[in-house]
Design an enzyme around this catalytic site. Structure first.
Site, short mmCIF file in Angstrom:
data_model
loop_
_atom_site.label_atom_id
_atom_site.label_comp_id
_atom_site.label_asym_id
_atom_site.label_seq_id
_atom_site.Cartn_x
_atom_site.Cartn_y
_atom_site.Cartn_z
N LYS A 191 11.22 59.04 -4.61
CA LYS A 191 10.20 58.65 -3.53
C LYS A 191 10.83 59.53 -2.05
CE LYS A 191 7.00 55.24 -1.66
NZ LYS A 191 6.58 54.11 -1.73
N ASP A 221 6.85 44.63 5.56
CA ASP A 221 6.94 45.29 4.18
C ASP A 221 8.40 45.86 4.06
OD1 ASP A 221 6.73 46.73 1.70
OD2 ASP A 221 4.84 47.58 2.24
#
Ligand code: AMP
Length: 580
Positions: free
Chosen positions: A69, A169
């Site tokens: 990613k 997050d």
């Protein structure tokens, strides 16, 4: 038709679907609720994704890809088992496994998905994610931001109260913070900020580097330079794996031992790693990185025009928020207990499934929820300014300011800068409101060129530049010569780091072939293994027969010739039975 929600994470991914108005996690083919985002293809063409690939990484680092990613939206290629892949192709293999897992679990075909991305993902990173979905045979109905998805998962259970929440997050590779307002069934993101290069994998690497350095100090041996290249790669993979284990242990214990037997051989002596790591030591190593997240918290709050005291709840999302130091820093910042009732590994996928339900109409507006998001960075173009009468290029001119609610369309009018100028190029940059100059690394596209401008003196022809940023976070640019109405629209197709349609078609074909080959190999793997074993146990004439059939079988596998594979498999099986 079910639209599944997919959290395509740096280290782990999760899938969810909506049932009876509530989101539920889908277990993968191995029966787990999350799936390591790891891809492996071996020399024989067998593909493994998820838990098995992760487990085998230390033994086969050259055949395994982790953390892809981080490379999404770049031109970087990944080499696996000697073959080159684009990052979105690796992601597509992972998505394909997730799609197949969902199909097994739900007992129906799945064609559509909502995929989440970090809020701070750029335009090319989002487009690359969309392409990965396409390659995996998924129609990507929506791309939504990870913290927004987590806020949705929280919102669906907590609709009764108007409140401001802050989603913190911290996952495996990225950090996002979003300030969200929940009211009357609306989830409205006020501002997002973050760092696409900060997450648990950085903590693992920092710890691994520390251990390697300590060993060097103590023993005078550099573990990264002894042995063959393959040995070094395997050693690094083992150290990284152990670093992650130790990090996780330190979330619940104050000390952990970093132990790896036979990590290398030096002067004919086996070497082992055996260190005691305390939580305090680990915290010292990651403190700067951990504290840097608070700057993004400040930025998001200030962009939302809110103070710490205005935040009613702080939600922790992402596996790395289990680290006590992270919790301590956030708790101290907000002087209040943190909400930990969301499962940090699952909340994002659950929220994506809710968004999928809204999209498919499964969640009607009475139960439903409206989601309003923002564009987390400023988008603009490059202009020439006159300084002391001299034209100076390189100035950044914002068109869509950061944290604008999306979808949004904004335009600006520019003038020609030279006499008889017949064309203009409109480079697109991502930046910050405060940027004065454009930054090369933030260039999204420079291929929109508007020509056919009538010949007139400098400054007399006007060009309107329109930026439209949609709900998926994707940008469209349009330029128009005002005097003639001539337009040029660019969806920024040939963007660096994003595959073209032709590349997608070719890659889809290759993927199909690779999976067919893998499945074919998987079917005959046992026979091949049995035959390879038997070669040593039989006499030479029989050995020749086995070797001949094995060669034919391998050849047929390489060509993906299903009929021939079946034929040689049967012949080999018969021969083995005969020989037993
Ligand atoms: P996510 O992408 O949200 O699944 O987060 C994965 C990251 O969380 C990886 O870097 C994990 O190593 C990390 N992680 C998971 N569990 C823990 C734990 N108990 N303590 C520290 N980090 C963890």
């Amino acid at each position: 038709m079910t639209i599944i929600g997919i959290d395509l994470g740096t280290t782990n991914s999760a899938i969810a679907y909506l049932k009876d108005g509530k989101p539920h996690i889908i277990e993968n083919k191995n029966g787990h609720r999350t799936t390591p985002s790891v891809f492996q293809i071996d020399r024989k063409g067998e593909i493994k994704v998820g838990p098995i690939a992760k487990k085998e990484y230390p033994s086969y680092p050259r055949e395994t890809v982790l953390e892809v990613k981080r490379l999404m939206g770049t031109e970087e290629k990944v080499t696996v088992t000697g073959k080159e892949y684009r990052p979105e192709e690796i992601s597509a293999h992972i998505l394909r496994y997730l799609k197949a897992s969902a199909e097994d679990f739900l007992g129906t075909e799945v064609h559509e998905a909502v995929i989440t991305v970090p809020a701070y993902f750029s335009d090319s990173q989002r487009k690359a994610t969309q392409k990965a979905g396409e390659l995996a045979g998924l129609k990507v109905e929506r791309i939504i931001n990870e913290p927004t998805a987590a806020a949705i998962a929280f919102g669906i259970e907590n609709m009764d109260k108007d409140q401001h929440i802050l989603v913190y997050d911290l996952g495996g590779g990225t950090f996002d913070v979003s300030v969200v307002e929940l009211f009357d069934g609306v989830v409205e993101v006020k501002a997002s900020a973050g760092d696409n290069n900060l997450g648990g994998m950085d903590f693992d690497n920092t710890l691994a580097d520390y251990v390697i350095n300590e060993f060097k100090k103590e023993k005078g041996i550099d573990l990264l330079s002894i042995g063959s290249e393959d040995e070094i790669l395997q050693r690094k993979a083992r150290i990284k794996e152990e670093a992650e284990n130790v990090k996780k242990t330190l979330s619940t214990q104050t000390t952990a031992s970093f132990t790896l037997q036979y990590i290398a051989i030096h002067n004919n002596m086996p070497l082992s790693l055996d260190l005691e790591i305390s939580r305090t030591q680990f915290e010292r190593l990651i403190r700067d990185k951990a504290e840097s997240t608070l700057e993004h918290v400040e930025k998001a709050l200030s962009d939302a025009s809110l103070a710490i005291a205005d935040i009613d709840e702080v939600l922790l999302v992402g596996g790395s928020t289990r680290i006590p130091l992270i919790q301590e820093l956030v708790e101290k910042k907000f002087s209040k207990p943190l909400r930990k009732d969301l499962n940090p590994d699952e909340a994002v996928a659950l929220g994506a499934a809710v968004q999928g339900g809204i999209k498919s109409g499964e969640l009607d507006s009475a139960q439903g929820l409206m989601v309003i998001d923002v564009c987390p960075y400023t988008l603009g173009t490059e202009v020439v300014k006159y300084i002391g009468g001299q034209p100076m290029p390189g100035y950044f001119d914002p068109i869509i300011p950061r944290n604008s609610t999306v979808p949004i369309t904004e335009s600006k009018i520019y003038s020609t800068i030279s006499d008889n100028q017949d064309s203009v190029s409109i480079p697109v940059y991502q930046g910050d409101d405060e940027d004065i100059y454009v930054k090369e690394e933030k260039l999204l596209s420079k291929d929109i060129i508007l020509d056919g401008i009538p010949a007139r003196p400098a400054g007399e022809e006007k060009i309107e530049v329109k930026f439209s940023y949609d709900i998926n976070g994707l940008l469209q640019v349009e330029a128009t010569v005002i005097s003639t109405g001539k337009k040029k629209t660019g969806v920024i197709r040939t963007q660096l780091g994003v595959m073209t349609d032709q590349e997608v078609a070719a890659s889809k074909e290759r993927m199909e072939q690779e999976w067919n080959q893998s499945e074919l190999y998987h079917e005959v793997k046992n026979v091949i293994n049995r035959a390879e074993k038997m070669i040593d146990e039989v006499d030479s004439s029989e050995r020749q027969k086995i070797e001949g059939l094995l060669a034919n079988l391998r050849n047929a596998l390489e060509k993906n010739d299903t009929v021939a594979v079946k034929k040689y498999e049967d012949e080999l099986t018969d021969l083995l039975i005969e020989l037993v």
